[in-house]
Design an enzyme around this catalytic site. Structure first.
Site, PDB file in Angstrom:
ATOM      1  N   ASP A 187      -2.429 -14.982 -27.550  1.00  0.00           N
ATOM      2  CA  ASP A 187      -2.684 -15.512 -26.206  1.00  0.00           C
ATOM      3  C   ASP A 187      -3.691 -14.446 -25.212  1.00  0.00           C
ATOM      4  O   ASP A 187      -3.338 -13.792 -24.409  1.00  0.00           O
ATOM      5  CB  ASP A 187      -0.997 -15.189 -25.688  1.00  0.00           C
ATOM      6  CG  ASP A 187      -1.374 -15.970 -23.892  1.00  0.00           C
ATOM      7  OD1 ASP A 187      -2.365 -17.177 -24.004  1.00  0.00           O
ATOM      8  OD2 ASP A 187      -1.017 -15.833 -23.008  1.00  0.00           O
TER       9      ASP A 187
ATOM     10  N   VAL B  20       8.163 -12.517 -13.094  1.00  0.00           N
ATOM     11  CA  VAL B  20       7.822 -11.963 -12.016  1.00  0.00           C
ATOM     12  C   VAL B  20       7.057  -9.939 -12.221  1.00  0.00           C
ATOM     13  O   VAL B  20       8.196  -9.147 -12.858  1.00  0.00           O
ATOM     14  CB  VAL B  20       8.342 -12.304 -10.628  1.00  0.00           C
ATOM     15  CG1 VAL B  20       7.251 -11.581  -9.193  1.00  0.00           C
ATOM     16  CG2 VAL B  20       9.349 -13.643 -10.530  1.00  0.00           C
ATOM     17  N   VAL B  21       5.799  -9.499 -11.843  1.00  0.00           N
ATOM     18  CA  VAL B  21       5.330  -8.701 -12.393  1.00  0.00           C
ATOM     19  C   VAL B  21       5.486  -7.638 -10.686  1.00  0.00           C
ATOM     20  O   VAL B  21       4.371  -8.084  -9.840  1.00  0.00           O
ATOM     21  CB  VAL B  21       4.046  -8.553 -12.892  1.00  0.00           C
ATOM     22  CG1 VAL B  21       3.786  -7.031 -13.222  1.00  0.00           C
ATOM     23  CG2 VAL B  21       4.640  -9.355 -13.971  1.00  0.00           C
TER      24      VAL B  21
ATOM     25  N   GLY C 103       1.904 -10.060  -9.330  1.00  0.00           N
ATOM     26  CA  GLY C 103       1.641 -11.408 -10.133  1.00  0.00           C
ATOM     27  C   GLY C 103       2.843 -12.249 -10.558  1.00  0.00           C
ATOM     28  O   GLY C 103       3.687 -11.852 -11.007  1.00  0.00           O
ATOM     29  N   GLU C 104       2.592 -13.847 -11.484  1.00  0.00           N
ATOM     30  CA  GLU C 104       4.404 -14.294 -11.174  1.00  0.00           C
ATOM     31  C   GLU C 104       3.868 -15.231 -12.063  1.00  0.00           C
ATOM     32  O   GLU C 104       2.561 -15.807 -12.130  1.00  0.00           O
ATOM     33  CB  GLU C 104       4.439 -14.989 -10.061  1.00  0.00           C
ATOM     34  CG  GLU C 104       5.605 -15.151  -9.902  1.00  0.00           C
ATOM     35  CD  GLU C 104       6.795 -16.094  -9.138  1.00  0.00           C
ATOM     36  OE1 GLU C 104       7.638 -16.971  -8.577  1.00  0.00           O
ATOM     37  OE2 GLU C 104       5.734 -15.870  -7.707  1.00  0.00           O
ATOM     38  N   GLY C 105       5.049 -15.486 -13.239  1.00  0.00           N
ATOM     39  CA  GLY C 105       4.368 -16.547 -14.159  1.00  0.00           C
ATOM     40  C   GLY C 105       5.651 -17.690 -14.848  1.00  0.00           C
ATOM     41  O   GLY C 105       6.291 -17.551 -13.853  1.00  0.00           O
TER      42      GLY C 105
END
Length: 575
Positions: free
Chosen positions: A292, A159-160, A153-155
């Protein structure tokens, strides 16, 4: 010598008569004898209102001395004769601990305060003992120890990746890892994950290590490493058509050959909500508010077969004030509570860590910041019960409808139920099972005012969780539930009365203005037809607000710089 007591009108008085002749060693006839009170035939005091002491053949000094010796005042142990009966102790006071009712109450109050949420005493022990010991024995990693694999994933903040160790792992457990390269809020996330690992490891993903990696090309990057526990989030699972039966298979490890229906779906959703609330209670008990909470940040751990919370980059540690700025907020507007702030914007920035920890129980009880996460968890509960609200667009539409109903779920239900779709009707039927305890829990979580929302402990003690669901509880979970049910009583009215009394203290009368009402009056714009004096007063108040705002922002900036220095300097660095 004998003692005679005669009171006015034939009562009792005190007299000393016929002392014995002196001996070689001074003695007193009072030693070892009980004072006797007996009526006298003739009063020896002429004036009944005056107490007279008469001694025959002795001096006044001897009489006074004998009187003090008789009642045992000021006697050293060497003067006492063997076998004497002492009616007033003259022995030295014991050096042991003497228990008194005020002392016990004070000690109980102090201990209760030190262990009240978020925990002053546990906080000092965690910061100065556990954190130090953990750094001595925890494993360390370098960037060369990892081989990057699939991007998970990327936010906006990092980045993961799924990674593996460059060297052959000693066990299968150490094989697959998760690496996050974070730029902003990376130091915060390292702090939060290490705090969670020490205080409530079962609430969040298994964190291993974090360090700062600097390079001339990419600049500073924070590397965070977790143990790989699975890829499926609650958002992924709820978007599938077979939800919630797919979760049942993952939790139990096998497919259940049972008829589908509301009872079975309710048991699955109940199990998910219990695990989520247990994780939230662990975070809140140690003073961390996530800010969150959403399905994307709830991951299913394949090893423990439970749901855990991830992504602590937006979390605030309110025990020592890390990642908390009064007038800033980090949230997802889809799942955020209406207030948007976890505490009042009038709350000052956190002082030094020891002082912040000492004052943390007061601020926690005044603001109840954990209720921010409870609202988000309530929306997750709502989405699991109503399939038509699981998409982002439908959730936004629901929040608009709820706002028109003044955030009252009962009013929302009255407005949509007559023309509800089959999915909505099925959701209402599911929550109405067992006398409507599911709907009752949902309405206690999704409320406009934070103080009116239920806590994670209170939610776990709710009758909705009287049944175990599809997964049997462990012994510790059963004990915790019993404790929650025994301690979570409804003190809402008493708390409201105390808060109202504190807010109005110092005003001229009970109906005076609270601080919040005074602030509203200060912010009111003067009317066009107001007098010149009123307009001038309003202008002065606006100028005062600007000055105070400027000073507060300057102090906040200095505090942020100072705090970012003391709590981030311990993060390992690799050049």
């Amino acid at each position: 010598m004998s003692l005679t007591a005669i009171a006015p009108g034939g009562g009792a008085s005190i007299g000393l008569i016929n002392p014995q002749p002196r001996q070689s060693r001074p003695t007193t006839p009072f030693l070892g004898r009980r004072l006797s009170l007996k009526p006298a035939s003739k009063p020896i005091i002429s004036n009944p209102r005056t107490l007279a002491v008469w001694a025959s053949g002795g001096e006044l000094v001897d009489v006074v001395r004998n009187l003090f010796l008789g009642v045992g005042v000021g006697l050293p142990c060497t003067v006492m004769e063997c076998g004497d009966i002492i009616y007033r102790s003259t022995l030295p006071k014991s050096n042991g601990l003497t228990l008194t009712t005020p002392g016990v109450l004070l000690a109980v109050g102090a201990l209760s305060y030190l262990w009240a949420t978020p925990g002053v005493a546990p906080g000092f022990f965690d910061m100065f003992v556990l954190a130090f010991v953990e750094r001595l024995f925890r494993p360390t990693y370098r960037k060369d120890d990892f081989v990057l694999g699939k991007k998970l994933g990327e936010g906006a903040f990092g980045v993961v990746y799924r990674v593996s160790l460059a060297k052959k792992p000693s066990s299968k457990k150490d094989g697959d890892l998760v690496l996050k390269k974070a730029t902003e809020y990376g130091a915060v996330e390292i702090w939060m994950n290490e705090r969670v690992r020490r205080a409530c490891a079962n609430s969040c993903a298994d964190f291993l290590y974090g360090f700062l990696e600097s390079s001339s090309k990419k600049g500073a990057e924070y590397w965070l490493i977790w143990r790989f526990e699975g890829e499926d989030t609650l958002a992924d699972l709820t978007q599938r058509k077979e939800f919630p039966y797919n979760v049942e298979t993952m939790i139990l490890g096998e497919v259940q050959e049972l008829p589908k229906g509301l009872e079975r779906e309710n048991a699955i959703i109940q199990t998910i909500m219990r695990q989520l609330l247990f994780a939230l209670d662990g975070l809140h008990s140690t003073g961390i508010v996530h800010r969150d909470i959403k399905p994307q940040n709830v991951i299913f751990s394949e090893g423990s077969r439970t749901f855990k919370i991830i992504d602590l980059g937006a979390a605030a540690d309110l025990r020592v004030g890390i990642n908390y700025v009064p007038k800033e907020f980090l949230l997802d507007p889809r799942y955020a509570a209406p207030e948007q702030y976890i505490m009042s914007t009038q709350t000052p920035s956190a002082p030094s860590a020891p002082m912040a920890a000492a004052l943390s129980p007061v601020l926690w009880q005044l603001n109840l910041p954990d209720r921010f996460d409870i609202y988000s968890a309530g929306l997750i509960f709502l989405q699991m019960a109503f399939p038509s609200i699981r998409s982002d667009s439908s959730l936004i539409q629901f929040k608009r409808q709820l706002k028109r109903c003044e955030y009252d779920l009962n009013e929302w239900r009255k407005s949509v139920e007559p023309r509800a779709s089959p999915d909505l009707r099925r959701g209402f039927e599911l929550l109405d099972l067992d006398g409507g305890v599911g709907w009752e829990l949902l309405t206690s979580m999704v409320r406009y005012k934070a103080r009116q929302r239920i806590s994670a402990k209170g939610a776990l003690a709710h009758p909705y969780f009287d049944r175990e669901g599809i997964l049997a509880l462990s012994v510790m979970q059963k004990l915790r539930l019993q404790l929650f049910r025994a301690t979570q009583q409804d003190y809402g009215e008493a708390v409201s009365w105390i808060i109202q009394l504190m807010a109005k203290s110092g005003t001229k009368k009970d109906g005076g203005f609270t601080e919040g009402q005074l602030q509203e009056l200060r912010e009111m714009e003067p009317k066009k037809k107001a007098t010149v004096g009123r307009n001038a007063l309003a202008s002065v108040l606006r100028l005062q607000r600007k000055i105070i705002k400027t000073v507060n922002e300057s102090v906040d900036e200095l505090n942020v710089r100072r705090k970012s220095f003391w709590w981030s300097r311990w993060i390992p660095r690799e050049e």
